[in-house]
Design an enzyme around this catalytic site. Sequence first.
Site, PDB file in Angstrom:
ATOM      1  N   LYS A   1     -49.734  13.377  15.035  1.00 18.44           N
ATOM      2  CA  LYS A   1     -50.498  14.383  14.584  1.00 18.44           C
ATOM      3  C   LYS A   1     -51.249  13.919  13.640  1.00 18.44           C
ATOM      4  O   LYS A   1     -50.902  12.979  12.426  1.00 18.44           O
ATOM      5  CB  LYS A   1     -49.392  15.373  13.864  1.00 18.44           C
ATOM      6  CG  LYS A   1     -50.239  16.610  13.320  1.00 18.44           C
ATOM      7  CD  LYS A   1     -49.044  17.694  12.959  1.00 18.44           C
ATOM      8  CE  LYS A   1     -48.608  17.592  11.481  1.00 18.44           C
ATOM      9  NZ  LYS A   1     -47.629  18.668  10.896  1.00 18.44           N
TER      10      LYS A   1
ATOM     11  N   ASP B   1     -38.583  21.131  14.859  1.00 16.22           N
ATOM     12  CA  ASP B   1     -39.248  20.831  13.571  1.00 16.22           C
ATOM     13  C   ASP B   1     -38.488  21.307  12.408  1.00 16.22           C
ATOM     14  O   ASP B   1     -37.505  22.003  12.742  1.00 16.22           O
ATOM     15  CB  ASP B   1     -40.397  21.560  13.388  1.00 16.22           C
ATOM     16  CG  ASP B   1     -41.617  20.716  12.719  1.00 16.22           C
ATOM     17  OD1 ASP B   1     -41.048  19.958  11.731  1.00 16.22           O
ATOM     18  OD2 ASP B   1     -43.033  21.327  12.687  1.00 16.22           O
TER      19      ASP B   1
ATOM     20  N   ASP C   1     -44.288  15.536  15.080  1.00 18.51           N
ATOM     21  CA  ASP C   1     -45.149  14.498  14.325  1.00 18.51           C
ATOM     22  C   ASP C   1     -44.099  13.399  13.854  1.00 18.51           C
ATOM     23  O   ASP C   1     -42.936  13.383  14.240  1.00 18.51           O
ATOM     24  CB  ASP C   1     -45.742  15.144  13.036  1.00 18.51           C
ATOM     25  CG  ASP C   1     -44.625  15.848  12.110  1.00 18.51           C
ATOM     26  OD1 ASP C   1     -43.597  15.338  12.059  1.00 18.51           O
ATOM     27  OD2 ASP C   1     -45.186  16.767  11.700  1.00 18.51           O
TER      28      ASP C   1
ATOM     29  N   HIS D   1     -36.991  18.774   3.797  1.00 22.26           N
ATOM     30  CA  HIS D   1     -38.164  18.398   4.473  1.00 22.26           C
ATOM     31  C   HIS D   1     -38.319  16.865   4.507  1.00 22.26           C
ATOM     32  O   HIS D   1     -38.541  16.220   5.668  1.00 22.26           O
ATOM     33  CB  HIS D   1     -39.376  18.823   3.862  1.00 22.26           C
ATOM     34  CG  HIS D   1     -40.652  18.435   4.460  1.00 22.26           C
ATOM     35  ND1 HIS D   1     -41.072  18.705   5.861  1.00 22.26           N
ATOM     36  CD2 HIS D   1     -41.701  17.320   4.023  1.00 22.26           C
ATOM     37  CE1 HIS D   1     -42.276  18.094   5.984  1.00 22.26           C
ATOM     38  NE2 HIS D   1     -42.427  17.297   4.980  1.00 22.26           N
TER      39      HIS D   1
ATOM     40  N   ASP E   1     -45.924  43.881 -16.016  1.00 19.78           N
ATOM     41  CA  ASP E   1     -46.957  42.462 -15.911  1.00 19.78           C
ATOM     42  C   ASP E   1     -46.421  41.482 -14.821  1.00 19.78           C
ATOM     43  O   ASP E   1     -47.135  40.376 -14.548  1.00 19.78           O
ATOM     44  CB  ASP E   1     -47.264  41.936 -17.120  1.00 19.78           C
ATOM     45  CG  ASP E   1     -45.878  41.350 -17.758  1.00 19.78           C
ATOM     46  OD1 ASP E   1     -44.910  41.392 -17.369  1.00 19.78           O
ATOM     47  OD2 ASP E   1     -46.100  40.850 -18.914  1.00 19.78           O
ATOM     48  N   GLY E   2     -45.389  41.564 -14.168  1.00 19.72           N
ATOM     49  CA  GLY E   2     -44.834  40.910 -12.986  1.00 19.72           C
ATOM     50  C   GLY E   2     -43.725  39.730 -13.647  1.00 19.72           C
ATOM     51  O   GLY E   2     -43.219  39.171 -12.667  1.00 19.72           O
ATOM     52  N   GLU E   3     -43.612  39.867 -14.827  1.00 22.39           N
ATOM     53  CA  GLU E   3     -42.568  38.943 -15.520  1.00 22.39           C
ATOM     54  C   GLU E   3     -41.153  39.302 -14.993  1.00 22.39           C
ATOM     55  O   GLU E   3     -41.080  40.506 -14.785  1.00 22.39           O
ATOM     56  CB  GLU E   3     -42.287  39.012 -17.040  1.00 22.39           C
ATOM     57  CG  GLU E   3     -43.671  38.158 -17.488  1.00 22.39           C
ATOM     58  CD  GLU E   3     -43.844  38.252 -19.178  1.00 22.39           C
ATOM     59  OE1 GLU E   3     -42.818  39.095 -19.535  1.00 22.39           O
ATOM     60  OE2 GLU E   3     -44.669  37.454 -19.663  1.00 22.39           O
TER      61      GLU E   3
ATOM     62  N   ARG F   1     -54.333  14.921  10.443  1.00 19.07           N
ATOM     63  CA  ARG F   1     -54.977  16.103   9.675  1.00 19.07           C
ATOM     64  C   ARG F   1     -56.364  15.777   9.688  1.00 19.07           C
ATOM     65  O   ARG F   1     -56.955  14.990   9.349  1.00 19.07           O
ATOM     66  CB  ARG F   1     -54.519  15.987   8.138  1.00 19.07           C
ATOM     67  CG  ARG F   1     -54.937  17.084   7.346  1.00 19.07           C
ATOM     68  CD  ARG F   1     -54.059  17.234   6.044  1.00 19.07           C
ATOM     69  NE  ARG F   1     -52.764  17.460   6.458  1.00 19.07           N
ATOM     70  CZ  ARG F   1     -52.324  18.799   6.652  1.00 19.07           C
ATOM     71  NH1 ARG F   1     -53.077  19.829   6.772  1.00 19.07           N
ATOM     72  NH2 ARG F   1     -51.039  19.343   6.831  1.00 19.07           N
TER      73      ARG F   1
END
Length: 322
Positions: free
Chosen positions: A193, A219, A170, A131, A38-40, A195
């Site tokens: 920049k 960047d 930016d 970031h 199930d992806g766990e 949005r």
Amino acid sequence: MNHEIVLLSGTSHPGLAEAIARELGVRPGIRTITRFPDGEIEVRLDEPVRDREALLIQPTGPPVNDNLMELLTLADACRRSAAARITAVVPYFGYARADKRRGRREPITASLVAQLVEAAGVDRLLTIDLHAPQIEGFFRIPVDSLTAVPTLRQAIRERLPEDAVVVSPDTGRVAMATDYARRLGLPVAILHKQRTSGTETAVTHVVGDVRDRPCLIIDDMISTGGTIARAVEALLGTGARPEIVVAATHGLFVGEAWKTLGHPAIRDVFVTDSVVPAQSDRRLKTVGVGPLVAAAIRRLLGGGSLSELYHEVPDFHRLEPS
Ligand code: R5P
């Protein structure tokens, strides 16, 4: 007290984990990570970690949620197995861009991730070019954000014309652009920049003189390539020479990124191996951060200063095959 190291990696970037292990002179720890139907995620440590210094190497690039969950479950397994201390080495920290609320009824997911990492038992986080530096404030545990700028600068220098201008795409990247410019002895230009929709941005102003000059656009990360593509259009529209080099710490290159970055003025794209790129291109040049991370870990464990790292270990410019 010095504890023996156990270096464990998730499945996000085994190559980087091996490079770090090699630099540290340790063998990667043995663990099993599998998926239930199930992806766990199922994690098992196949060697003791009791009283050992656990280093978890796991950048949380795409698939971000799976990689994050692996990191959390590895940390939980180490905590429950009585590791002496758990350091999460997350060279690329996913969700870092979700660091503020832009409107009403939105989460601050970077803060939520910080709480999850702490709740899982991580004692300290090591990352690269976070970031936004203030994300550190989402954590109560110590966070060390290394910079790949000196590493990338060494590689870029040979490919960069002498009259180039360093361009911040930016206002969020001005400090990083200034750092590159200082190290390369070049001037800086800044793009404004804005949005225009949930997924689209546009450059409205170019601040600085780029006419007839080649450009180095920098960047922290390239995801879809949209930010760099808009920057290239704006620079060429302002008269920059069609000779552009791009440098970013984290190269995700998701979806149609290389098509978006298809402008012939883009000569080279330099990134580190902080994540495994989704796709590659002949213009991609990858610089290894294994030596930088290993040197930082040695200092963290040995009690040395991280700020002196870049003076004492300048040889961080090895190019890895892309
Ligand atoms: C934005 O604030 C970041 O620093 C990057 O400029 C951006 O996230 C890159 O994403 P993309 O390549 O999708 O434009």
